[in-house]
Design a protein around this motif. Sequence first.
Motif, short mmCIF file in Angstrom:
data_model
loop_
_atom_site.label_atom_id
_atom_site.label_comp_id
_atom_site.label_asym_id
_atom_site.label_seq_id
_atom_site.Cartn_x
_atom_site.Cartn_y
_atom_site.Cartn_z
N ASP A 206 -12.43 2.74 3.26
CA ASP A 206 -11.46 2.52 2.20
C ASP A 206 -10.47 1.41 2.51
N PHE A 207 -10.06 0.74 1.45
CA PHE A 207 -8.96 -0.21 1.44
C PHE A 207 -7.80 0.48 0.74
N LYS A 208 -6.59 0.38 1.30
CA LYS A 208 -5.44 1.03 0.68
C LYS A 208 -4.28 0.05 0.55
N LEU A 209 -3.57 0.15 -0.55
CA LEU A 209 -2.31 -0.56 -0.74
C LEU A 209 -1.22 0.45 -0.43
N MET A 210 -0.47 0.21 0.64
CA MET A 210 0.51 1.16 1.15
C MET A 210 1.93 0.74 0.78
N TYR A 211 2.81 1.75 0.65
CA TYR A 211 4.23 1.52 0.36
C TYR A 211 5.07 2.38 1.30
N THR A 212 6.13 1.79 1.82
CA THR A 212 7.11 2.53 2.61
C THR A 212 8.49 1.92 2.35
N ASP B 92 15.94 3.56 4.14
CA ASP B 92 17.26 3.68 3.52
C ASP B 92 18.37 3.75 4.58
N ASP B 93 18.04 3.36 5.82
CA ASP B 93 19.05 3.33 6.88
C ASP B 93 19.17 1.93 7.49
N GLY B 94 19.01 0.92 6.65
CA GLY B 94 19.20 -0.45 7.12
C GLY B 94 18.05 -1.00 7.93
N GLY B 95 16.86 -0.41 7.80
CA GLY B 95 15.69 -0.92 8.51
C GLY B 95 15.48 -0.34 9.89
N VAL B 96 16.27 0.67 10.27
CA VAL B 96 16.12 1.28 11.59
C VAL B 96 14.88 2.17 11.62
N THR B 97 14.68 2.96 10.58
CA THR B 97 13.49 3.80 10.47
C THR B 97 12.90 3.66 9.07
N PHE B 98 11.60 3.94 8.95
CA PHE B 98 10.92 3.88 7.67
C PHE B 98 10.29 5.22 7.35
#
Length: 124
Positions: A83-89, A92-98
């Motif tokens: 499979d090929f997937k288009l992912m999203y993440t 909301d903490d300024g890029g420290v965690t996703f």
Amino acid sequence: MDTIPGIITWTVNKVISQKGVIPIGILSHQPHTLWSPLYFSVTNNQGATWITSVLSDNASYAQGFIDTYGIFHVIYNKLELPDFKLMYTYSDDGGVTFREPVALFSGTEDVTGWTGEYQSLILA
């Protein structure tokens, strides 16, 4: 840019910024390859220091956006055979965690051909 962890020679580096928003992010990955780590680097002090994390160990064609609230949004292609997937993440903490990525689209991929598609990230 060679002093930022995760940014190496021959990578695609995409700056994610918005006027009036403090954090600045950079997405980095190898161009036109089936499997490449996707790095995200962020600074909250105009580049004096950087935090770098790996968003995916298998990504390509990443795009990013930071909204007026300082939330980073990232989409990227991920190949998980067959499979090929288009992912999203997002962060909301300024890029420290996703957050855990979610698949926006999934389909079968023929790895004998050209892998991946370009996409754009538009938030309304």
